[in-house]
Design a protein around this motif. Structure first.
Motif, short mmCIF file in Angstrom:
data_model
loop_
_atom_site.label_atom_id
_atom_site.label_comp_id
_atom_site.label_asym_id
_atom_site.label_seq_id
_atom_site.Cartn_x
_atom_site.Cartn_y
_atom_site.Cartn_z
N TRP A 48 0.85 -1.04 -0.22
CA TRP A 48 0.08 0.01 -0.05
C TRP A 48 0.95 1.09 0.19
O TRP A 48 0.82 2.14 -0.82
N LEU A 49 1.90 1.17 0.95
CA LEU A 49 2.62 2.46 0.96
C LEU A 49 3.48 2.71 -0.47
O LEU A 49 3.48 3.74 -0.61
N GLU A 50 3.84 1.56 -0.85
CA GLU A 50 4.66 1.77 -1.90
C GLU A 50 4.34 2.20 -3.13
O GLU A 50 4.51 3.16 -3.65
N TYR A 105 1.17 4.03 -3.19
CA TYR A 105 1.35 5.76 -2.87
C TYR A 105 2.55 6.61 -2.78
O TYR A 105 2.28 7.57 -3.38
N ARG A 106 3.30 5.79 -2.18
CA ARG A 106 4.37 6.74 -2.39
C ARG A 106 5.10 6.92 -3.65
O ARG A 106 5.56 8.15 -3.81
N LEU A 147 3.16 7.25 -6.41
CA LEU A 147 1.99 8.31 -6.80
C LEU A 147 2.57 9.66 -6.34
O LEU A 147 2.72 10.64 -7.17
N TRP A 148 2.84 9.64 -4.97
CA TRP A 148 2.94 11.06 -4.37
C TRP A 148 4.32 11.42 -5.12
O TRP A 148 4.44 12.74 -5.15
N GLU A 149 5.40 10.61 -5.31
CA GLU A 149 6.62 11.35 -5.70
C GLU A 149 6.29 11.95 -6.94
O GLU A 149 6.92 12.83 -7.26
N ARG A 166 3.63 13.01 -8.33
CA ARG A 166 2.92 14.12 -8.00
C ARG A 166 3.79 15.28 -7.84
O ARG A 166 3.61 16.55 -8.12
#
Lengths: 120, 120
Positions: free
Chosen positions: A83-85, A87-88, A90-92, A94
């Motif tokens: 999960w973390l990986e 979104y991490r 995606l966020w990066e 982003r």
DNA sequence: AATTTCCATAACCAATAAGTTATGTAACGA
DNA sequence: TCGTTACATAACTTATTGGTTATGGAAATT
């Protein structure tokens, strides 16, 4: 994948005592007494933490005479990690986009833009 | 690295509403109203969740007239990820060791180590 | 059979969390 | 200036959490 499972996993990891217990168990199985010893806390308190970890599926327990050796279970961690990986990443990206946008705005500084969030 | 920071990060991630908010923000900035809309929940409730996320450092907020656009912050996630990854690796190797040990015991089955039950 | 060891469970307490409704407030638009 | 929009804050309720002490219970030792 399962939301309730992720709830329990992250909630279990949110306590420093429980993280320390997991760190200890990463070195190998341990009994409840062995897990209690390093903490300035009563044995029932540790038993409670162990129950939280067990309900989250992060540890399991066996039998060795009176001892209840605890061992780690890797599967839920893998889920949390996934999960973390996800979104991490995606966020990066982003953030990368945002940085680019800021650069762009900096360059075209004369005109302040009012826009709803829909960058390309 | 910082324990309290990890506490806050994991605690923030332990709620499905907050994870959904982060998932939404991964697609781009959003105002509080936009974040409230998909949930069957009051706006103050969402504001509370946003405060939790903000205190955990997972989001930050700007100003756009009356709107308070929220955007994601990747750094704490990277920390949580690092923690998970470190121990996940430890645990997986630990499991590999355990499996090897079990195989070994299985092979040397003739020799009961435990004095739990008398041999027949 | 009695005792000790190791652990779980019960009962309690204070603090926090997650939601509600009601109200306050800053910024824009008429 | 007045109203509206967008959000925050306050006050409250209920449930959960994290700790305590006290007690119970299973398995080994003696």
């Amino acid at each position: 994948m399962n939301s309730a499972r992720l709830d329990a996993t992250f909630a279990a990891l949110a306590d420093p005592t429980r993280r320390a217990i997991l760190a200890r168990l990463a070195l190998g199985e341990a009994s409840v007494g062995e897990l209690t010893e390093p903490f300035a806390m009563s044995q029932p308190a540790i038993s409670k933490h162990l129950k939280v970890l067990e309900l989250a599926g992060l540890i399991s327990r066996g039998r060795d005479a009176q001892r209840r050796p605890c061992r780690i279970e890797a599967a839920p961690l893998a889920d949390a990690n996934a999960w973390l990986e996800e979104y991490r990443q995606l966020w990066e990206t982003r953030f990368a986009n945002l940085d680019a946008l800021l650069e762009e705005l900096k360059a075209a500084e004369k005109k302040p833009v009012r826009r709803k969030s829909r960058p390309s």
